[in-house]
Structures are given as structure tokens and as C-alpha cells.
Design a protein around this motif. Structure first.
Motif, mmCIF file in Angstrom:
data_model
loop_
_atom_site.group_PDB
_atom_site.id
_atom_site.type_symbol
_atom_site.label_atom_id
_atom_site.label_comp_id
_atom_site.label_asym_id
_atom_site.label_seq_id
_atom_site.Cartn_x
_atom_site.Cartn_y
_atom_site.Cartn_z
ATOM 1 N N ALA A 199 0.815 -1.211 0.000
ATOM 2 C CA ALA A 199 0.000 0.000 0.000
ATOM 3 C C ALA A 199 0.852 1.266 0.000
ATOM 4 C CB ALA A 199 -0.926 0.008 1.217
ATOM 5 N N ARG A 200 2.157 1.088 0.088
ATOM 6 C CA ARG A 200 3.069 2.231 0.050
ATOM 7 C C ARG A 200 3.665 2.329 -1.350
ATOM 8 N NH1 ARG A 200 5.043 2.767 5.398
ATOM 9 N NH2 ARG A 200 6.377 4.459 4.692
ATOM 10 N N TRP A 201 3.738 3.546 -1.885
ATOM 11 C CA TRP A 201 4.269 3.790 -3.231
ATOM 12 C C TRP A 201 3.584 2.866 -4.241
ATOM 13 C CZ3 TRP A 201 7.892 2.560 0.758
ATOM 14 C CH2 TRP A 201 8.407 3.681 1.388
ATOM 15 N N TYR A 202 2.273 2.797 -4.164
ATOM 16 C CA TYR A 202 1.497 1.848 -4.968
ATOM 17 C C TYR A 202 1.781 2.041 -6.462
ATOM 18 C CZ TYR A 202 -2.434 -0.749 -6.872
ATOM 19 O OH TYR A 202 -3.202 -1.633 -7.562
ATOM 20 N N GLY A 203 1.989 0.924 -7.155
ATOM 21 C CA GLY A 203 2.241 0.952 -8.586
ATOM 22 C C GLY A 203 3.692 1.128 -8.952
ATOM 23 N N LEU A 204 4.552 1.338 -7.962
ATOM 24 C CA LEU A 204 5.982 1.512 -8.213
ATOM 25 C C LEU A 204 6.734 0.290 -7.695
ATOM 26 C CD1 LEU A 204 6.397 5.226 -7.029
ATOM 27 C CD2 LEU A 204 6.049 4.414 -9.371
ATOM 28 N N ASN A 205 7.894 0.059 -8.237
ATOM 29 C CA ASN A 205 8.742 -1.026 -7.769
ATOM 30 C C ASN A 205 9.539 -0.540 -6.564
ATOM 31 O OD1 ASN A 205 10.080 -3.476 -7.622
ATOM 32 N ND2 ASN A 205 11.649 -2.869 -9.103
ATOM 33 N N LYS A 206 8.811 -0.237 -5.492
ATOM 34 C CA LYS A 206 9.423 0.393 -4.316
ATOM 35 C C LYS A 206 8.637 -0.015 -3.078
ATOM 36 C CE LYS A 206 10.246 5.101 -2.447
ATOM 37 N NZ LYS A 206 11.640 4.940 -1.997
ATOM 38 N N THR A 207 9.325 -0.570 -2.093
ATOM 39 C CA THR A 207 8.678 -0.926 -0.828
ATOM 40 C C THR A 207 9.447 -0.381 0.372
ATOM 41 O OG1 THR A 207 9.876 -3.028 -0.739
ATOM 42 C CG2 THR A 207 7.664 -3.052 -1.745
ATOM 43 N N GLU A 208 10.582 0.280 0.130
ATOM 44 C CA GLU A 208 11.391 0.821 1.219
ATOM 45 C C GLU A 208 11.753 2.270 0.910
ATOM 46 O OE1 GLU A 208 12.087 -0.592 4.029
ATOM 47 O OE2 GLU A 208 11.655 -2.715 3.654
ATOM 48 N N CYS A 209 11.862 3.069 1.982
ATOM 49 C CA CYS A 209 12.178 4.487 1.796
ATOM 50 C C CYS A 209 13.675 4.740 1.716
ATOM 51 C CB CYS A 209 11.577 5.311 2.934
ATOM 52 S SG CYS A 209 12.245 4.904 4.564
ATOM 53 N N GLY A 210 14.481 3.781 2.150
ATOM 54 C CA GLY A 210 15.929 3.943 2.135
ATOM 55 C C GLY A 210 16.558 3.810 3.508
ATOM 56 N N LEU A 211 15.778 3.973 4.571
ATOM 57 C CA LEU A 211 16.328 3.848 5.917
ATOM 58 C C LEU A 211 16.904 2.455 6.158
ATOM 59 C CD1 LEU A 211 13.592 5.647 8.066
ATOM 60 C CD2 LEU A 211 15.775 6.576 7.263
ATOM 61 N N HIS A 212 16.283 1.441 5.544
ATOM 62 C CA HIS A 212 16.692 0.066 5.809
ATOM 63 C C HIS A 212 17.440 -0.557 4.628
ATOM 64 C CE1 HIS A 212 14.229 0.862 9.179
ATOM 65 N NE2 HIS A 212 13.099 0.794 8.498
ATOM 66 N N THR A 213 17.772 0.275 3.663
ATOM 67 C CA THR A 213 18.600 -0.181 2.541
ATOM 68 C C THR A 213 19.883 0.651 2.446
ATOM 69 O OG1 THR A 213 17.260 1.227 1.077
ATOM 70 C CG2 THR A 213 16.712 -1.120 1.162
ATOM 71 N N ASP A 214 19.754 1.971 2.564
ATOM 72 C CA ASP A 214 20.933 2.840 2.474
ATOM 73 C C ASP A 214 21.686 2.945 3.793
ATOM 74 O OD1 ASP A 214 20.122 3.319 -0.118
ATOM 75 O OD2 ASP A 214 19.195 5.252 0.318
ATOM 76 N N LEU A 215 20.967 2.908 4.906
ATOM 77 C CA LEU A 215 21.617 3.083 6.206
ATOM 78 C C LEU A 215 21.958 1.736 6.858
ATOM 79 C CD1 LEU A 215 19.697 6.143 7.679
ATOM 80 C CD2 LEU A 215 21.809 6.065 6.322
ATOM 81 N N VAL A 216 22.501 0.857 6.043
ATOM 82 C CA VAL A 216 23.039 -0.433 6.481
ATOM 83 C C VAL A 216 24.413 -0.572 5.839
ATOM 84 C CG1 VAL A 216 22.756 -2.928 6.522
ATOM 85 C CG2 VAL A 216 20.743 -1.459 6.606
ATOM 86 N N SER A 217 25.440 -0.776 6.633
ATOM 87 C CA SER A 217 26.781 -0.918 6.074
ATOM 88 C C SER A 217 26.890 -2.228 5.311
ATOM 89 C CB SER A 217 27.833 -0.863 7.192
ATOM 90 O OG SER A 217 27.838 0.403 7.803
ATOM 91 N N LYS A 218 27.385 -2.120 4.113
ATOM 92 C CA LYS A 218 27.536 -3.307 3.263
ATOM 93 C C LYS A 218 28.778 -4.087 3.649
ATOM 94 C CE LYS A 218 23.951 -2.064 0.811
ATOM 95 N NZ LYS A 218 23.540 -0.865 1.561
#
Length: 218
Positions: A199-218
């Protein structure tokens, strides 16, 4: 992770001199972690990333819970003014580039906060998305911060039971069919065949805002 185990982790961090903080979107399912923190470590600051696009109902709910739980709330805002959040067509970024909108309003402000703390207590759960399913209880984040995920193995049923046991309130939009509530322009009511975060960013290939993808050290 049990409440006792969560407290043990927080006690250990405290004994090691670690500076801790948590974040919350103040949705109904967020209340369990906030309630636990309010009971075991009420001095831990709670950051609310105020994008300026939240539903009015979310802001009222935030204020209600802050007072009821006795939280140490900090409102966090982006340093980029709204008139500089437009694409080349003059439209606000949430209509043309939601990833960049999330970066400016959520990821970038919180990354600055990470520089002042050692431990980020985060309420992500494995059952929420594929990204979160792959997470660990403790993970490194930028600037030497540790992400601590005490709710990782909790599920929706456990959240519901805890809420009932402690008679925790409910976000008013839940009754209107909203299951995952973020910024108003990018959130819609859930359909019966949809998973929670669809239900977030409906219709887009997006389920995360970046807090849990960008702010994680690889």
C-alpha cells in the motif's frame, strides 16, 4: 526476542557506555517497541522523522502516544526546504522521483543523527518485506553505529496480542483500511489481496524508503 532479552541487550549497551536512540513512524504496530522502551529505558530518545507530508492523524497519534508513554520525543526535519524539492518540471519530487524525495526527507536527516549515537534501536520485522527478512538482530550502520532489531522475529499476531494485553491505542486510520501508513501522498488503503507494504508507493517497484537499505553498512 522476549522483553527480558531486549532489556538485557539495552543494559549491556548501557554498561558499555553506548549512546542509544530509537526511531518510530508512530503506526499502530510501532507501539509495542515504544511501550517496551518506555518501561525499561524511558530516557532513550525517540526520533520522529517529520517529512512534512504525514497525515494529520499520524501527528495527533504521535502526540497522544508521546504523552501517554512519557517518551523523550525529538522531531527530525530535513534541511532542504520544500521549494528546493522539485524536479525539472517544477513538480514536487514525490510525484516524479520518490526515491530522491525519501532520501532528502528521511535518509539524509537520519544519517546525521547516526553520527551522534552508537546504537540505533529499530522496530523492523522479518514478516514485513523481503529486505527485512534478510536482516540480523545486530547489523552495522554508517558512522560506526550498530542497528539493533529487537522486534525482528515478532509477527503480526504477536504484535496484536501485546497490544491487547496492555490495551494500547490504535491509529485512527487503521479503521479506514490503512495498514502501512507513511507520507500521505504515497500511502493508500490496502486491498484484500495486497500485502501490508504494497500500500506504500502503490504501482511503483518500491517498498522501502531507504532507511533500511541505504543506512546499512555493506
Amino acid at each position: 526476542m522476549t522483553i527480558t532479552e531486549i532489556k538485557d541487550y539495552l543494559d549491556r549497551y548501557e554498561e558499555e557506555g553506548k549512546q542509544m536512540f530509537t526511531t518510530s513512524s508512530f503506526q499502530t504496530h510501532s507501539l509495542v517497541l515504544l511501550h517496551i522502551i518506555s518501561r525499561v529505558k524511558p530516557e532513550i530518545p525517540v526520533y520522529f522523522i517529520n517529512t512534512g507530508y504525514h497525515f494529520p492523524e499520524t501527528l495527533r497519534f504521535r502526540d497522544l502516544i508521546t504523552e501517554q508513554f512519557g517518551l523523550k520525543l525529538i522531531d527530525l526535519h530535513t534541511s532542504t526546504p520544500r521549494n528546493m524539492q522539485c524536479g525539472s518540471d517544477g513538480r514536487l519530487l514525490f510525484t516524479s522521483d520518490p526515491d530522491y524525495c525519501c532520501f532528502l526527507n528521511k535518509t539524509m536527516p537520519l544519517e546525521g543523527v547516526l553520527q551522534s549515537y552508537d546504537v540505533w534501536i529499530n522496530g523492523v520485522r522479518r514478516d514485513q518485506s523481503a529486505v527485512r527478512k534478510a536482516m540480523k538482530t545486530e547489523q552495522p550502520a554508517p558512522h560506526g553505529t550498530v542497528r539493533f532489531h529487537p522486534m525482528l522475529d515478532w509477527n503480526a499476531r504477536q504484535i496484536f496480542r501485546y497490544r491487547k494485553e496492555y490495551d494500547l491505542p490504535e491509529h485512527t486510520l487503521d479503521a479506514q483500511g490503512y495498514m502501512s501508513i507513511g507520507c500521505e501522498p504515497c500511502t493508500r488503503r490496502i486491498d484484500p489481496d495486497m500485502q501490508e507494504r504494497e500500500a506504500r508507493w502503490y504501482g511503483l517497484n518500491k517498498t522501502e524508503c531507504g532507511l533500511h537499505t541505504d543506512l546499512v553498512s555493506k
